[in-house]
Write a protein that holds these residues in place. Structure first.
Motif: not given
Length: 636
Positions: A364-365, A370-372, A455-458
């Motif tokens: 997970t990048y 992204f969590t914030t 985008i919420y996650g890569i």
């Protein structure tokens, strides 16, 4: 049996084979099932391998027809057409070599089907084999024409190349079968059965024809030139018939052809059954009408998508539990579970089989950033559980499907319409992470009303027995539109006119469709209209500055009497005077103007389109200007 009698028999068999192959060509063109089976043969041309091989058999039939006609003529007029006869024999050998190499490509397709059902056309092995065929064609056609007096030497060379193709196909098939059985306990019993049935089914006709080609080339060798090969010639002429019968005996195939030619005479139940399978309305994999490839694809995608979504949700749980404020580029998690647990009981073939859990590696990048972002948009851990947990998304998994666009990306929409899980190319992720993602976070954080789909996650996810997948977790821009009672129209707009027209029955319409629709132009209050246009400018200038192009405006329009909601974006805009609801968002923006896009632009400009401004593919600055001019033209 005299050689003339064999020639007449050969001509009759060839005519039957050509007719059967012609039917397969029609089937491959008109059938949506065969159109996605699975890769294109030539870039930019929608020719499927099944149509391509059928066409080659038709060409082979033409040369056999000419060759046997010359045999009949030469029986009465010796040496009258000896040079022409020598040429046709040579061309038959060349076509056989090309067909043999198509089988190598076809086996690569089989490998893709059982290994990576997403983005099949991106296979590097496919490109390598395609290049190999081009080199073979150069060797077998151009060089012999330069040395025509020594043509027999090249006929022997062609025979040896055919032996080589036969050997490669055999080894390739054995490798596929070994890998399939090695990983059989990593997947559900039902999926393994479909995979093994599919591989066995392909092998039954594949090696029948390869053996005939092998034997024909063997008789072409110098030391076998005097042997009687009458039976072999007849078998060669029937090769296309063997290929066609294999496909035509399947219930879907012959019922589809019957529908094409005699629809008025066909039973309505068969018509409805075929259409429900083609449009994905029938998900019953026990349906006898459904081709084995379609059963395999549906089962495999369902299982793989569940594994990917489960991995994404498990990773997000870990991210929330270990959320830190400091910057972190990458974090790796390892999960273990059996894919059959997602849908079925554990499989057991016999007491000696060891049931293995799939080891799922997830990179997970930028997890903290992204969590914030998730927390800022009120996507809490509880909401994510309801959004992505498997038990709440059973119907959503059945609807997971490939994009209608050229990207071949695969989409999963959560049951509550909040999030989208989408596959992307490795190159797009690498470009985005390489110096652009920080600018992205700054822009999104500083523009609360940004039209860019967030985008919420890569993630980079490796499931055992499958190819590594690159995943992005995105917002669903139509979350609020999905709450409306009436259906809404969806447009994918780029500001281009070239090749931007959709069929009326397509779920997503394009630029030329919008220009002719009753919703053009969009009338809004001046203050709101100016705000939306300004936000488009801010977002497009940002995408231009980081080198992105080829993005689209995803526009949703619904006619319904409703009130403007108190939201902080432009995903739900209401024209209360006309009772029309609009949704605006910018999607598909992870595309740089790289060498591939430059080549595409050059090709289209020189071959396909006369007007440079009509091209969809342009460099970031002209693309941005045209896109904004288009926005100004219809938002008034």
């Amino acid at each position: 049996m005299t050689i003339v009698t064999v020639a007449y028999v050969d001509i009759g068999c060839t005519a039957i084979s050509m007719l059967a192959c012609f039917l397969i060509c029609i089937l491959g063109i008109v059938s949506p099932i065969y159109r996605k089976y699975p890769s294109k043969f030539i870039f930019l041309i929608n020719i499927r391998i099944i149509v391509w091989i059928s066409s080659l058999f038709i060409v082979l039939g033409i040369f056999i027809f000419i060759d046997q006609a010359l045999v009949i003529i030469e029986s009465n007029h010796k040496s009258a057409f000896s040079e022409l006869h020598k040429l046709t024999k040579f061309l038959i050998g060349v076509i056989i070599i090309i067909i043999s190499n198509q089988f190598i490509l076809f086996l690569n397709e089989v490998k893709i089907c059982i290994y990576n059902p997403f983005q099949a056309t991106s296979s590097s092995v496919f490109l390598f084999l395609l290049l190999l065929q081009c080199l073979l064609i150069l060797v077998l056609i151009i060089i012999p024409l330069l040395f025509w007096n020594n043509i027999k030497t090249y006929s022997v060379l062609a025979s040896y190349i055919n032996f080589f193709s036969f050997l490669i196909c055999t080894l390739f098939y054995l490798a596929i079968w070994i890998i399939l059985n090695k990983n059989k306990t990593l997947q559900s019993k039902r999926l393994y059965k479909f995979k093994s049935d599919f591989v066995k089914q392909q092998a039954s006709w594949l090696f029948t024809m390869l053996t005939i080609n092998f034997a024909f080339s063997y008789y072409n060798l110098d030391f076998n030139e005097d042997k009687d090969s009458y039976t072999l010639k007849v078998a060669l002429s029937l090769e296309g018939l063997f290929f066609s019968i294999f496909h035509l005996i399947q219930p879907y195939s012959y019922q589809k052809l019957y529908q094409v030619f005699f629809r008025s005479c066909q039973q309505q139940s068969y018509i409805e059954d075929i259409e429900s399978i083609e449009y994905g309305l029938n998900s019953d994999i026990q349906n006898k009408m459904m081709p084995i490839y379609e059963k395999l694809l549906k089962t495999q995608i369902n299982e793989l998508v569940k594994g990917l979504v489960k991995a994404v949700y498990a990773t997000l749980e870990k991210q929330f539990d270990h959320h830190m404020k400091e910057f972190e580029m990458k974090r790796t998690y390892t999960f273990k579970f059996h894919l059959s647990e997602l849908d079925e009981s554990r499989i057991s073939y016999n007491e000696n089989d060891v049931i293995r859990d799939s080891i799922i590696l997830v990179n997970t990048y930028h997890p903290n950033s992204f969590t914030t972002l998730l927390k800022q948009d009120n996507l809490t851990k509880n909401i994510l559980e309801y959004t992505l947990e498997l038990q709440y998304n059973q119907k959503a998994f059945e609807k997971a499907k490939e994009s209608m666009g050229r990207s071949g990306a695969f989409f999963f929409y959560s049951q509550n319409n909040k999030l989208i899980v989408k596959t992307v190319e490795k190159s797009e992720i690498k470009d985005f992470l390489d110096g652009r993602i920080v600018s992205y976070f700054n822009h999104i954080s500083g523009n609360k009303k940004s039209l860019i789909a967030k985008i919420y996650g890569i993630f980079k996810i490796k499931l055992m027995a499958y190819k590594t997948q690159y995943i992005v977790l995105m917002e669903n821009s139509f979350e609020q539109m999905k709450t409306l009672d009436n259906e809404f129209v969806v447009y994918d707009l780029k500001g281009s006119t070239a090749n931007r027209t959709s069929k009326s029955e397509d779920s997503v319409q394009k630029d030329n469709n919008f220009k002719q629709s009753p919703y053009n132009p969009i009338n809004l209050e001046k203050e709101l209209s100016d705000q939306i246009k300004q936000q488009f400018k801010d977002d497009c200038y940002f995408l231009r500055d980081i080198g992105y192009m080829d993005y689209s405006l995803l526009l949703g329009i619904c006619v319904q009497n409703t009130q403007q909601s108190e939201n902080d974006n432009y995903r739900f805009v209401v024209n209360e005077a006309k009772n029309i609801v609009y949704s605006f968002s910018i999607i598909d923006y992870l595309q740089r103007f790289n060498q591939s896009k430059k080549s595409e632009q050059c090709f289209k400009r020189s071959v396909r389109f006369k007007k440079k401004q009509d091209l969809s593919c342009r460099s970031p600055d002209p693309y941005c200007k045209r896109f904004l001019n288009f926005i100004d033209s219809f938002i008034v």
